[in-house]
Each structure stands twice: as structure tokens, then as C-alpha cells.
Design a protein around this motif. Structure first.
Motif, PDB file in Angstrom:
ATOM      1  N   PRO A   1       0.621   4.393   1.595  1.00  0.00           N
ATOM      2  CA  PRO A   1      -0.126   4.010   2.887  1.00  0.00           C
ATOM      3  C   PRO A   1      -1.232   4.883   2.949  1.00  0.00           C
ATOM      4  CG  PRO A   1       2.033   5.072   3.476  1.00  0.00           C
ATOM      5  CD  PRO A   1       2.239   5.003   1.301  1.00  0.00           C
ATOM      6  N   SER A   2      -1.736   5.816   2.025  1.00  0.00           N
ATOM      7  CA  SER A   2      -2.959   6.659   1.953  1.00  0.00           C
ATOM      8  C   SER A   2      -3.640   5.539   1.196  1.00  0.00           C
ATOM      9  CB  SER A   2      -2.763   7.958   0.669  1.00  0.00           C
ATOM     10  OG  SER A   2      -2.244   8.136   0.025  1.00  0.00           O
TER      11      SER A   2
ATOM     12  N   ALA B   1      -5.081   2.668   3.796  1.00  0.00           N
ATOM     13  CA  ALA B   1      -5.791   3.333   4.488  1.00  0.00           C
ATOM     14  C   ALA B   1      -7.161   3.386   4.137  1.00  0.00           C
ATOM     15  CB  ALA B   1      -5.843   4.830   4.623  1.00  0.00           C
ATOM     16  N   SER B   2      -7.340   3.334   2.691  1.00  0.00           N
ATOM     17  CA  SER B   2      -8.883   2.858   1.921  1.00  0.00           C
ATOM     18  C   SER B   2      -9.373   2.185   2.473  1.00  0.00           C
ATOM     19  CB  SER B   2      -9.071   3.621   0.617  1.00  0.00           C
ATOM     20  OG  SER B   2      -8.339   2.500  -0.044  1.00  0.00           O
TER      21      SER B   2
ATOM     22  N   GLN C   1      -3.980  12.256  -3.876  1.00  0.00           N
ATOM     23  CA  GLN C   1      -2.523  11.835  -4.549  1.00  0.00           C
ATOM     24  C   GLN C   1      -2.245  11.493  -5.923  1.00  0.00           C
ATOM     25  OE1 GLN C   1       0.497  10.736  -0.988  1.00  0.00           O
ATOM     26  NE2 GLN C   1      -1.400  10.606   0.498  1.00  0.00           N
TER      27      GLN C   1
ATOM     28  N   ASN D   1      -8.427   9.173  -4.904  1.00  0.00           N
ATOM     29  CA  ASN D   1      -7.572   9.683  -4.257  1.00  0.00           C
ATOM     30  C   ASN D   1      -6.513  10.424  -4.127  1.00  0.00           C
ATOM     31  OD1 ASN D   1      -4.628   9.695  -2.530  1.00  0.00           O
ATOM     32  ND2 ASN D   1      -5.306   8.281  -2.055  1.00  0.00           N
TER      33      ASN D   1
ATOM     34  N   THR E   1       5.164   7.564  -0.466  1.00  0.00           N
ATOM     35  CA  THR E   1       4.178   8.373   0.709  1.00  0.00           C
ATOM     36  C   THR E   1       2.665   8.101   0.239  1.00  0.00           C
ATOM     37  OG1 THR E   1       5.890  10.433   0.450  1.00  0.00           O
ATOM     38  CG2 THR E   1       3.548  10.624   0.648  1.00  0.00           C
ATOM     39  N   VAL E   2       2.377   7.826  -1.536  1.00  0.00           N
ATOM     40  CA  VAL E   2       1.011   7.518  -1.626  1.00  0.00           C
ATOM     41  C   VAL E   2       1.140   6.246  -0.999  1.00  0.00           C
ATOM     42  CG1 VAL E   2      -0.625   7.019  -3.402  1.00  0.00           C
ATOM     43  CG2 VAL E   2       1.893   8.793  -3.558  1.00  0.00           C
TER      44      VAL E   2
END
Length: 228
Positions: free
Chosen positions: A202-203, A206-207, A173, A171, A199-200
Motif C-alpha cells: 500500500p505504501s 501511495a507514492s 519500509q 520508501n 504492509t509494504v
């Protein structure tokens, strides 16, 4: 002469008592006890990987987790095990068993040395690109960072932890992540983010490999479920 003979005998007996504990102490740093839920192969392999991560950190330092071959090394934990045994945990413990693992000291030292060399090579190759990027972006060094403690479960095999670390480190981020503890089928991680954890997250979800756990684990800033 008789007194001299008695002194020599006494000295020999003292040496015989002192030497074994000293030899045992040399290998003490290569033994780890990990709580486990059962005696299945999956739990055992996971415990081996967690235990090896602990021993490598003690042998070479926490920074070794950033080496490119670290996650693969954890997957080979069983091949470095010298012996292991199960014990019953104390009454009321969250996990009914304890797995005591003893690693081969020479094999661990060789692996730690190899990972340290990998890390040194990585750092050397990263110097030039990092300097160029800093010159092009004067404010980059002031980028906001935030550390967070993550609890991730369940880990059901020896491959889960290496795969989890690979997903997190991929990732953009995530600056770095390293295991700092384990309990049964879960692992505690220290994550260093390049932006606020809000912020991190959600990403990370999402994986498709992670989702927020409805129940927070004690001592963790964020609890996540590992979906593989």
C-alpha cells in the motif's frame, strides 16, 4: 636443422591459433544480450541500462546496487557501450529482437571501482548511527523481514529503471532492492522489506508511481505497473 625449423614453425602456428580466443575470453564478461520489443531509441536505452546493471553485478558483486551513485550510473550506460547489434529472436520468443551489447571493459571496471568506494564510505558512516539505534532499541535486530520478487513494467526509456529504484529505495519500509533480470519492457527486482510485503505494497502504491497489475508475471511474487 630442417626438423628444428619445422618444429618452430608448428609452434608459431599453434600460438597464432591460441592467442585470439584467449583475448576474446577476457572481454566475454562485458557482453550482454537483452530481449527487446523493437529497435526504437527508448527500448535501446532501456536495454543498455539493464545490460550495464548485469555487467556491474558480475564485475563487482550484487551488493554494489546499494551504492548511492548506482542509479545515476545506469543512466550513463550508453556512454560505456563499445558496440551493439540487433538480432532476430527465435520463432515464438516473447520479444522479436535481441540486442547484443558490448561494454568497454576498462570503463566498466573504473565505474565498478568507484561504486565500491562509495559503498564502503556509506557503510563506514552508517556504523555509528546503527550501533546507537540498536542500543536504544534492544529488539530492533529481531524486526520481521520478508523478501519478495517484483515484476515492474513498462520501462520505456533508459531513465525509467534509475527512477524506479530511487522511488523504491526512498520508501522507509524498503530495506534494499536490486535488479535481477529483465524481459522486453519489464524488469524483475528482488526487494528486501522491513515488514510483511502486504504492509509494504500500500505504501508503494501511495507514492503515485506504482499500481498493482491485474495480471501476474510468471516467476514474480507481485506484478506492478510503472506510472512514472
Amino acid at each position: 636443422m630442417r626438423i628444428r625449423s619445422l618444429l618452430i614453425l608448428a609452434l608459431a602456428l599453434v600460438c597464432a591459433v591460441v592467442v585470439p580466443p584467449r583475448a576474446h575470453a577476457q572481454n566475454a564478461g562485458y557482453g550482454v544480450t537483452v530481449p527487446v520489443s523493437d529497435t526504437s531509441d527508448a527500448q535501446r536505452d532501456h536495454a543498455f541500462a539493464v545490460a550495464l546493471g548485469d555487467v556491474l553485478t558480475r564485475t563487482a558483486g550484487a551488493s554494489i546496487t546499494g551504492a548511492s551513485g548506482y542509479t545515476d550510473a545506469l543512466g550513463t550506460a550508453s556512454s560505456l557501450v563499445q558496440n551493439y547489434r540487433y538480432l532476430r529472436a527465435a520463432a515464438g520468443a516473447s520479444r522479436p529482437f535481441l540486442l547484443q551489447v558490448q561494454f568497454d571493459p576498462a570503463a566498466v571496471q573504473e565505474l565498478a571501482g568507484s561504486l565500491q568506494k562509495q559503498l564502503a564510505a556509506q557503510n563506514a558512516s552508517a556504523v555509528a548511527p546503527t550501533s546507537a539505534a540498536s542500543a536504544a532499541m534492544p529488539g530492533a535486530s529481531a524486526m520481521s523481514r520478508q523478501d519478495a520478487t517484483l515484476w515492474v513494467a513498462p520501462m520505456q526509456s533508459g531513465l525509467d529503471l534509475p527512477q524506479l529504484l530511487s522511488v523504491l529505495r526512498a520508501n522507509p519500509q524498503v530495506a534494499s532492492v536490486e535488479p535481477i533480470g529483465a524481459d522486453g519492457d519489464g524488469v524483475m527486482l528482488r526487494l528486501h522489506a522491513r515488514s510483511a510485503i502486504s504492509t509494504v505494497l500500500p505504501s508503494l502504491q501511495a507514492s503515485g508511481h506504482l499500481q498493482r497489475d491485474a495480471v501476474d508475471h510468471p516467476g514474480a511474487d507481485v506484478s506492478l505497473r510503472w506510472l512514472r
